[in-house]
Design an enzyme around this catalytic site. Structure first.
Site, PDB file in Angstrom:
ATOM      1  N   HIS A 185       7.640 -14.178   2.142  1.00 20.55           N
ATOM      2  CA  HIS A 185       7.868 -14.460   3.570  1.00 20.55           C
ATOM      3  C   HIS A 185       6.570 -14.578   4.373  1.00 20.55           C
ATOM      4  CE1 HIS A 185      12.069 -12.556   2.830  1.00 20.55           C
ATOM      5  NE2 HIS A 185      12.047 -13.818   2.491  1.00 20.55           N
ATOM      6  N   CYS A 239      23.384 -14.837   2.376  1.00 21.55           N
ATOM      7  CA  CYS A 239      24.644 -14.967   3.106  1.00 21.55           C
ATOM      8  C   CYS A 239      24.418 -15.036   4.610  1.00 21.55           C
ATOM      9  CB  CYS A 239      25.528 -13.763   2.772  1.00 21.55           C
ATOM     10  SG  CYS A 239      24.697 -12.188   3.009  1.00 21.55           S
TER      11      CYS A 239
HETATM   12  P1  NAD Z   1      21.275  -8.841  10.112  1.00 24.84           P
HETATM   13  O1  NAD Z   1      20.232  -9.096  11.131  1.00 24.84           O
HETATM   14  O2  NAD Z   1      22.386  -9.822   9.985  1.00 24.84           O
HETATM   15  O3  NAD Z   1      21.926  -7.427  10.383  1.00 24.84           O
HETATM   16  C1  NAD Z   1      21.131  -6.293  10.550  1.00 24.84           C
HETATM   17  C2  NAD Z   1      21.993  -5.175  11.060  1.00 24.84           C
HETATM   18  O4  NAD Z   1      21.148  -4.061  11.290  1.00 24.84           O
HETATM   19  C3  NAD Z   1      22.685  -5.480  12.379  1.00 24.84           C
HETATM   20  O5  NAD Z   1      24.020  -5.101  12.251  1.00 24.84           O
HETATM   21  C4  NAD Z   1      21.999  -4.568  13.359  1.00 24.84           C
HETATM   22  O6  NAD Z   1      22.886  -4.102  14.342  1.00 24.84           O
HETATM   23  C5  NAD Z   1      21.559  -3.438  12.466  1.00 24.84           C
HETATM   24  N1  NAD Z   1      20.451  -2.695  13.063  1.00 24.84           N
HETATM   25  C6  NAD Z   1      19.300  -3.195  13.550  1.00 24.84           C
HETATM   26  N2  NAD Z   1      18.533  -2.185  14.030  1.00 24.84           N
HETATM   27  C7  NAD Z   1      19.239  -1.049  13.830  1.00 24.84           C
HETATM   28  C8  NAD Z   1      18.993   0.311  14.093  1.00 24.84           C
HETATM   29  N3  NAD Z   1      17.843   0.712  14.665  1.00 24.84           N
HETATM   30  N4  NAD Z   1      19.919   1.210  13.713  1.00 24.84           N
HETATM   31  C9  NAD Z   1      21.068   0.804  13.126  1.00 24.84           C
HETATM   32  N5  NAD Z   1      21.356  -0.469  12.853  1.00 24.84           N
HETATM   33  C10 NAD Z   1      20.467  -1.379  13.206  1.00 24.84           C
HETATM   34  O7  NAD Z   1      20.549  -8.641   8.714  1.00 24.84           O
HETATM   35  P2  NAD Z   1      21.117  -8.918   7.259  1.00 24.84           P
HETATM   36  O8  NAD Z   1      21.080 -10.384   7.003  1.00 24.84           O
HETATM   37  O9  NAD Z   1      22.378  -8.191   7.083  1.00 24.84           O
HETATM   38  O10 NAD Z   1      19.979  -8.292   6.375  1.00 24.84           O
HETATM   39  C11 NAD Z   1      19.899  -6.897   6.111  1.00 24.84           C
HETATM   40  C12 NAD Z   1      18.728  -6.692   5.190  1.00 24.84           C
HETATM   41  O11 NAD Z   1      18.929  -7.502   4.023  1.00 24.84           O
HETATM   42  C13 NAD Z   1      17.388  -7.139   5.758  1.00 24.84           C
HETATM   43  O12 NAD Z   1      16.394  -6.308   5.238  1.00 24.84           O
HETATM   44  C14 NAD Z   1      17.208  -8.539   5.208  1.00 24.84           C
HETATM   45  O13 NAD Z   1      15.846  -8.923   5.153  1.00 24.84           O
HETATM   46  C15 NAD Z   1      17.803  -8.358   3.839  1.00 24.84           C
HETATM   47  N6  NAD Z   1      18.231  -9.614   3.228  1.00 24.84           N
HETATM   48  C16 NAD Z   1      19.290 -10.275   3.697  1.00 24.84           C
HETATM   49  C17 NAD Z   1      19.664 -11.461   3.095  1.00 24.84           C
HETATM   50  C18 NAD Z   1      20.817 -12.255   3.585  1.00 24.84           C
HETATM   51  O14 NAD Z   1      21.054 -13.328   3.043  1.00 24.84           O
HETATM   52  N7  NAD Z   1      21.558 -11.776   4.562  1.00 24.84           N
HETATM   53  C19 NAD Z   1      18.942 -11.968   2.014  1.00 24.84           C
HETATM   54  C20 NAD Z   1      17.859 -11.254   1.543  1.00 24.84           C
HETATM   55  C21 NAD Z   1      17.519 -10.071   2.155  1.00 24.84           C
END
Ligand code: NAD
Length: 403
Positions: free
Chosen positions: A212, A150
């Site tokens: 990755h 997403c």
């Molecule tokens: P994103 O970068 O969109 O959001 C990450 C969030 O973490 C942000 O809101 C940021 O403010 C917060 N954050 C960062 N450092 C922080 C800290 N020290 N304390 C508190 N909050 C903090 O990431 P995402 O897409 O939501 O992904 C989240 C996880 O899901 C990651 O591990 C990513 O690899 C995994 N993931 C996401 C997807 C996807 O499609 N979005 C798919 C597979 C895996």
């Protein structure tokens, strides 16, 4: 949430990114309780509130259509969000788990469950250090992968869900809580959440740690100084070549070997059958989306769910790009993935030449030092969530940590 009461009333989402947006909308469609939302800053909470509490609310579109209508509170203050929450879901990259756990820990109510979505590798060692060791009352659930692909289209208002997995796997600590936990979580996200036998399945079976970094190595292993034009940016998955597919398989085989060695040493106490070879995992997660599975590289390059994902690049001038070695594909999946696996391989006495090749290449690109030759003695290893940091150096201690 007491173990004998599988119906949570309040769900807290921690994080403000793509995944948190998708979860807020999807959970609103399946969950009957309130959703409260913790962000990293008040500025972000304010921007989120403007969308989430607008007439249109936050909407998910694409593979899932839902509206985040159950969100009642958005705040950056854990004292407002956490105390009433039965389930506290961390939707942040692995490097943010520990700081976030430190923020929420003082406010967790007795019996609240912690869910990491996804957990990546070694979360169990972060919990030990954060004094949140799972026990009869403190249940921790880790997702192997994130359920949806997403991206936010408009902050607080619109999130595009490009694909939903057919099923996701998760593990619980203590293990005995798994049936109740998986059933509750399946109900909340509207998708089958299959229980992995132990958290170690999760740590070793973290597929991001394979796909990755190896994908980055395949695209940029020979990179020195080439600058890419806008049209030259490679697709991350769709362009995967057979040589990269072979390295993927070799890294995956080493991880499966570590799992087998530990399972044998544990004499039946650890069930690590959930640590699947990458090809088998792809079939489980994406069978419906793969057009050609004749080779591992083809299975990845023809996976419709991966279509359109481009290699992470950094813009250095208008229309000029170089590989982004600061991207999570390395900064999350090396220290919170392959390095943890390598640390466990060391305890298991398994050599990992292909994993070492990938870590050695990546650490140089990231300006970090984890491996020195093939030993995890680099200066940046110590702060990581590896078993050795919790004083676990023998197979017997490692096995005990997962029961
Ligand atoms: P994103 O970068 O969109 O959001 C990450 C969030 O973490 C942000 O809101 C940021 O403010 C917060 N954050 C960062 N450092 C922080 C800290 N020290 N304390 C508190 N909050 C903090 O990431 P995402 O897409 O939501 O992904 C989240 C996880 O899901 C990651 O591990 C990513 O690899 C995994 N993931 C996401 C997807 C996807 O499609 N979005 C798919 C597979 C895996």
């Amino acid at each position: 949430m007491p173990a004998n009461n599988p119906t949570p009333a309040v769900l807290a989402i921690c994080g403000g990114g793509n995944g948190a947006h998708a979860l807020a909308a999807v959970a609103s469609a399946h969950f009957n309780g309130d959703i409260v939302w913790l962000t990293s800053s008040e500025e972000k909470a304010d921007r989120l509130r403007q969308g989430v509490f607008s007439a249109q609310r936050l909407r998910a579109t694409g593979a899932v259509e839902a509206t985040a209508r159950r969100v009642t509170i958005v705040s950056a203050d854990p004292a407002i969000v956490i105390p009433q929450s039965d389930l506290v879901v961390l939707v942040v990259p692995a490097f943010a788990h520990r700081p976030l756990l430190d923020r929420v820990a003082p406010y967790l109510k007795t019996g609240a469950w912690i869910v990491a979505m996804p957990s990546r590798s070694g979360l169990e060692f972060d919990l030990r250090v954060a004094a949140l060791k799972p026990d009869g009352r403190r249940v921790v659930i880790g997702f192997q992968t994130f359920p949806w692909l997403c991206r936010i289209k408009e902050f607080g208002r619109d999130v595009k869900v490009n694909a939903a997995k057919a099923t996701v796997s998760a593990a619980a600590l203590p293990v005995a809580a798994a049936p109740v936990a998986m059933s509750a979580l399946s109900g909340i996200i509207g998708m089958e959440v299959a229980a992995l036998p132990t958290f170690l399945d999760l740590t070793l079976g973290n597929t991001g740690q394979i796909i990755h970094p190896v994908g980055m190595h395949g695209l940029f292993g020979e990179w020195t100084d080439r600058v890419y034009g806008e049209e030259e940016i490679p697709a991350f998955y769709a362009g995967m070549d057979e040589e990269t597919g072979r390295l993927l398989a070799a890294v995956s085989d080493e991880i499966v070997t570590v799992a087998r060695a530990l399972a044998v040493a544990a004499q039946g106490k650890l069930d690590l059958r959930g640590v699947l070879p990458i090809r088998a995992w792809l079939q489980t997660a994406y069978a419906h989306a793969i057009a050609d599975s004749s080779t591992l590289a083809r299975a990845i390059s023809t996976n419709a769910a991966y279509r359109g994902v481009m290699a992470p690049m950094r813009q250095i001038a208008p229309g000029a790009y170089v590989p982004d070695f600061g991207h999570r594909f390395l900064t999350e999946d090396i220290p919170y993935g392959l390095v943890v696996t390598k640390a466990i391989a060391q305890i298991a006495g398994v050599t990992t030449p292909h994993i070492d090749t990938v870590i050695s290449w990546a650490q140089e690109k990231m300006g970090r030092q984890y491996l020195i030759h093939s030993a995890l003695e680099g200066r940046d290893t110590h702060p990581l969530r590896i078993p050795q940091r919790s004083g676990i150096t023998t197979i017997a201690d490692l096995v005990a940590a997962y029961l």
